[in-house]
Design a protein around this motif. Sequence first.
Motif, PDB file in Angstrom:
ATOM      1  N   VAL A 178      21.176  39.498  28.812  1.00  0.00           N
ATOM      2  CA  VAL A 178      21.102  38.260  28.033  1.00  0.00           C
ATOM      3  C   VAL A 178      21.806  37.163  28.818  1.00  0.00           C
ATOM      4  O   VAL A 178      22.981  37.287  29.169  1.00  0.00           O
ATOM      5  CB  VAL A 178      21.739  38.428  26.644  1.00  0.00           C
ATOM      6  N   ARG A 179      21.059  36.126  29.121  1.00  0.00           N
ATOM      7  CA  ARG A 179      21.643  34.936  29.761  1.00  0.00           C
ATOM      8  C   ARG A 179      21.964  33.960  28.643  1.00  0.00           C
ATOM      9  O   ARG A 179      21.079  33.307  28.090  1.00  0.00           O
ATOM     10  CB  ARG A 179      20.635  34.351  30.747  1.00  0.00           C
ATOM     11  N   LEU A 180      23.241  33.890  28.257  1.00  0.00           N
ATOM     12  CA  LEU A 180      23.668  33.076  27.129  1.00  0.00           C
ATOM     13  C   LEU A 180      24.018  31.680  27.627  1.00  0.00           C
ATOM     14  O   LEU A 180      24.985  31.494  28.374  1.00  0.00           O
ATOM     15  CB  LEU A 180      24.875  33.716  26.443  1.00  0.00           C
ATOM     16  N   LYS A 181      23.201  30.699  27.225  1.00  0.00           N
ATOM     17  CA  LYS A 181      23.338  29.348  27.739  1.00  0.00           C
ATOM     18  C   LYS A 181      23.649  28.388  26.599  1.00  0.00           C
ATOM     19  O   LYS A 181      23.172  28.566  25.480  1.00  0.00           O
ATOM     20  CB  LYS A 181      22.043  28.910  28.439  1.00  0.00           C
ATOM     21  N   GLY A 182      24.416  27.358  26.874  1.00  0.00           N
ATOM     22  CA  GLY A 182      24.695  26.355  25.861  1.00  0.00           C
ATOM     23  C   GLY A 182      23.454  25.557  25.512  1.00  0.00           C
ATOM     24  O   GLY A 182      22.570  25.349  26.348  1.00  0.00           O
ATOM     25  N   GLY A 183      23.364  25.127  24.255  1.00  0.00           N
ATOM     26  CA  GLY A 183      22.229  24.305  23.828  1.00  0.00           C
ATOM     27  C   GLY A 183      20.922  25.045  23.906  1.00  0.00           C
ATOM     28  O   GLY A 183      20.797  26.170  23.419  1.00  0.00           O
ATOM     29  N   ASP A 184      19.930  24.436  24.550  1.00  0.00           N
ATOM     30  CA  ASP A 184      18.617  25.042  24.751  1.00  0.00           C
ATOM     31  C   ASP A 184      18.453  25.352  26.236  1.00  0.00           C
ATOM     32  O   ASP A 184      18.819  24.526  27.085  1.00  0.00           O
ATOM     33  CB  ASP A 184      17.517  24.076  24.300  1.00  0.00           C
ATOM     34  N   PRO A 185      17.912  26.522  26.593  1.00  0.00           N
ATOM     35  CA  PRO A 185      17.838  26.904  28.006  1.00  0.00           C
ATOM     36  C   PRO A 185      17.051  25.933  28.875  1.00  0.00           C
ATOM     37  O   PRO A 185      17.299  25.834  30.080  1.00  0.00           O
ATOM     38  CB  PRO A 185      17.143  28.270  27.966  1.00  0.00           C
ATOM     39  N   PHE A 186      16.095  25.230  28.275  1.00  0.00           N
ATOM     40  CA  PHE A 186      15.215  24.374  29.063  1.00  0.00           C
ATOM     41  C   PHE A 186      15.540  22.881  28.932  1.00  0.00           C
ATOM     42  O   PHE A 186      14.758  22.043  29.363  1.00  0.00           O
ATOM     43  CB  PHE A 186      13.758  24.612  28.665  1.00  0.00           C
ATOM     44  N   VAL A 187      16.673  22.540  28.337  1.00  0.00           N
ATOM     45  CA  VAL A 187      17.101  21.140  28.262  1.00  0.00           C
ATOM     46  C   VAL A 187      18.338  20.987  29.138  1.00  0.00           C
ATOM     47  O   VAL A 187      19.454  21.299  28.720  1.00  0.00           O
ATOM     48  CB  VAL A 187      17.393  20.697  26.812  1.00  0.00           C
ATOM     49  N   PHE A 188      18.130  20.577  30.382  1.00  0.00           N
ATOM     50  CA  PHE A 188      19.192  20.422  31.375  1.00  0.00           C
ATOM     51  C   PHE A 188      20.039  21.681  31.520  1.00  0.00           C
ATOM     52  O   PHE A 188      21.229  21.611  31.824  1.00  0.00           O
ATOM     53  CB  PHE A 188      20.099  19.222  31.041  1.00  0.00           C
TER      54      PHE A 188
END
Length: 404
Positions: free
Chosen positions: A243-253
């Motif tokens: 799981v690549r846990l990213k802040g916000g949405d993965p495809f918004v910057f």
Amino acid sequence: MTALFGLDLRGRRVVVAGGGTVASRRVRRFLSEGAAVVVVAPDASDDLRRHAQHGDLEWRDRGIVEEDLNDAWFVLAATDDAGLNDQVAAWAEARRVFCIDASDASRGTARQAAASTHGDLAIGVISTDAPDPARIRAVRDALAAHVDAGAVDLRRHRDGTGRVILVGSGPGDPGLITVRGRQALAEADVVVTDRLGATELLVTVPYDVEVINVGKSPDNHPVPQAEINRILVEHALAGRTVVRLKGGDPFVFGRGGEEAHACIVAGVDVEVVPGVTSALSVPARAGIPVTQRGVATSVLVTSGHAGADRAAVAAMVSGATVVILMGVSALPEIVAAGLAGGASPETPVAIIEKGTMQGERVTRGNLADIADNATETGVKPPAVIVIGDVARPELLASEIAATP
């Protein structure tokens, strides 16, 4: 005793006798499972008619006959005539085709479970005695809530093909992650996490899940993007669920597109779980609607790393809302570009620090003085900058008062 099995109905013919409320509800389930549905009824609900018009199913506008069951894999008898339903169930049993008798489940050869889906798992609940739909739905909902809260370890116990799940964790408040995002965390063997986002969620993963922190800050990039891509691919090729846990949405910057591309090139299965982007949610939590009737009907979201580009300046001048992420350090340049491009010095600005999290703070001003205000109050990242009339502090109060 009723046995519980999973049936693969994808592309297989399911015949539904009846076109009323019960049939409509069950047909939605069959369609969602990819079945080739044939509805046989002299009349059909508006919902079924629309499905037929769109080509989602075949509707035979007449009463059912035994030959309609030809080539069927599954049958639902759901007319408003209990005797006819029993007859359809008898035809199906003679053909050795499983059938649900909606009038009396004990007369059919199958029962439909109350089901919920959690990633690549499904939970089903049925009654083994007298049918009790409300009861099985209540049990299903309780089980689903327990699983979706991250309370169950969903990791695979048998070796399988590795995969990567890019999860947008939202703006920071752990309650703003999606249901699928929480499910994915419960499936993870490895979590590769950012500095930003709902990192509080990591306390819910089991101790033996490997957590790799690749977090970045404006002036510190300890793990290059190429190395992050390599980590994801390496663990997935070793058979792990990553799981690549990213802040916000993965495809918004979030450079999620680069990570997904790296997985695809390496032949790794990748799933993208959209997240609640801070560009919209952080202003909303602070009481700032990025669009508002009569105030702003469009919004531009941009990165502030390189200052304000021509599109951002044009948006400021036109009266559109401009939302800037990662723009704190470049705020003086952004302001200068806007003013030089013709934006009004009185344009309202709001800067929301630590949006949706403990310590959230809003600094306000206008385009002419916001840089000085930010310096005086010590604004620091992470922060979202909103430029436009929607940032007026009295906006919501005045709009509500004006609403008839």
